[in-house]
Design a protein around this motif. Structure first.
Motif, PDB file in Angstrom:
ATOM      1  N   THR A   1       0.575   2.613   6.203  1.00  0.00           N
ATOM      2  CA  THR A   1       0.677   1.171   6.417  1.00  0.00           C
ATOM      3  C   THR A   1       0.327   0.737   7.839  1.00  0.00           C
TER       4      THR A   1
ATOM      5  N   VAL B   1      -4.337   2.117   8.567  1.00  0.00           N
ATOM      6  CA  VAL B   1      -4.892   0.766   8.431  1.00  0.00           C
ATOM      7  C   VAL B   1      -5.677   0.410   9.693  1.00  0.00           C
TER       8      VAL B   1
ATOM      9  N   PHE C   1      -9.269  -6.749   8.936  1.00  0.00           N
ATOM     10  CA  PHE C   1      -7.864  -6.731   8.541  1.00  0.00           C
ATOM     11  C   PHE C   1      -7.653  -7.486   7.227  1.00  0.00           C
ATOM     12  N   ASP C   2      -8.304  -8.629   7.086  1.00  0.00           N
ATOM     13  CA  ASP C   2      -8.158  -9.415   5.853  1.00  0.00           C
ATOM     14  C   ASP C   2      -8.617  -8.628   4.633  1.00  0.00           C
TER      15      ASP C   2
ATOM     16  N   HIS D   1      -5.888  -6.016   4.038  1.00  0.00           N
ATOM     17  CA  HIS D   1      -4.653  -6.684   3.626  1.00  0.00           C
ATOM     18  C   HIS D   1      -4.769  -7.268   2.214  1.00  0.00           C
ATOM     19  N   SER D   2      -5.969  -7.680   1.816  1.00  0.00           N
ATOM     20  CA  SER D   2      -6.152  -8.213   0.460  1.00  0.00           C
ATOM     21  C   SER D   2      -5.953  -7.128  -0.599  1.00  0.00           C
TER      22      SER D   2
ATOM     23  N   ARG E   1      -0.843  -4.932   0.505  1.00  0.00           N
ATOM     24  CA  ARG E   1       0.048  -5.969   1.034  1.00  0.00           C
ATOM     25  C   ARG E   1       1.122  -5.439   1.972  1.00  0.00           C
TER      26      ARG E   1
ATOM     27  N   VAL F   1       1.028  -3.766   4.715  1.00  0.00           N
ATOM     28  CA  VAL F   1       0.507  -3.397   6.035  1.00  0.00           C
ATOM     29  C   VAL F   1       1.559  -3.686   7.094  1.00  0.00           C
TER      30      VAL F   1
END
Length: 143
Positions: free
Chosen positions: A106, A110, A129-130, A133-134, A137, A139
């Motif tokens: 996490t 990442v 990051f997006d 993260h998508s 969740r 992270v």
């Protein structure tokens, strides 16, 4: 639990790195261990290739150096980014899948995935990051 970032590139945790079924199913034989003090490279004796970093999961641990003299210019990106990008790209070029992993999958893994996407595709941190993260969740990056 692991997630696919792109064809041949996966992000996971220590349990994923120990799972022979996952590794075989996804043709992973190269691994980036971002928690080398905590997670052993158990498949190295069986021929799997590891790139290992001794990154620690604490907020004051410095992963990237602020000292430009640490970078001799032999790679396009400064360490450890250059090593990660070269390892992943070299693996994918030869049809070898790669797993980026840390203890919980996490934080450190990442960060490495985001750094790779930023270098490879010239993305900003937010875009990289997006994307992660998508798909993931839970992270939890240290500052």
């Amino acid at each position: 639990m692991a997630l696919k970032i792109k064809d041949g590139l996966f992000l996971g945790d220590a349990d994923t790195s120990y799972d022979p079924e996952f590794l075989e199913l996804n043709k992973v034989s190269n691994l980036v261990n971002l928690a080398g003090r905590e997670v052993q490279n158990i498949w190295a004796a069986h021929g799997l290739v590891y790139l290992t970093f001794l990154w620690e999961d604490r907020s004051n641990f410095r992963i990237f150096s602020e000292n430009e003299s640490d970078w001799d210019g032999s790679r396009l990106y400064p360490p450890p980014l250059g090593e990660i990008v070269d390892f992943i790209d070299g693996s994918l070029k030869h049809g070898i899948s790669v797993l980026l992993f840390s203890t919980k999958g996490t934080g450190r893994s990442v960060l490495a995935a985001c750094a790779y996407l930023m270098c490879k595709y010239q993305w900003g941190f937010e875009k990289a990051f997006d994307l992660i993260h998508s798909k993931k969740r839970d992270v939890s990056l240290n500052k």
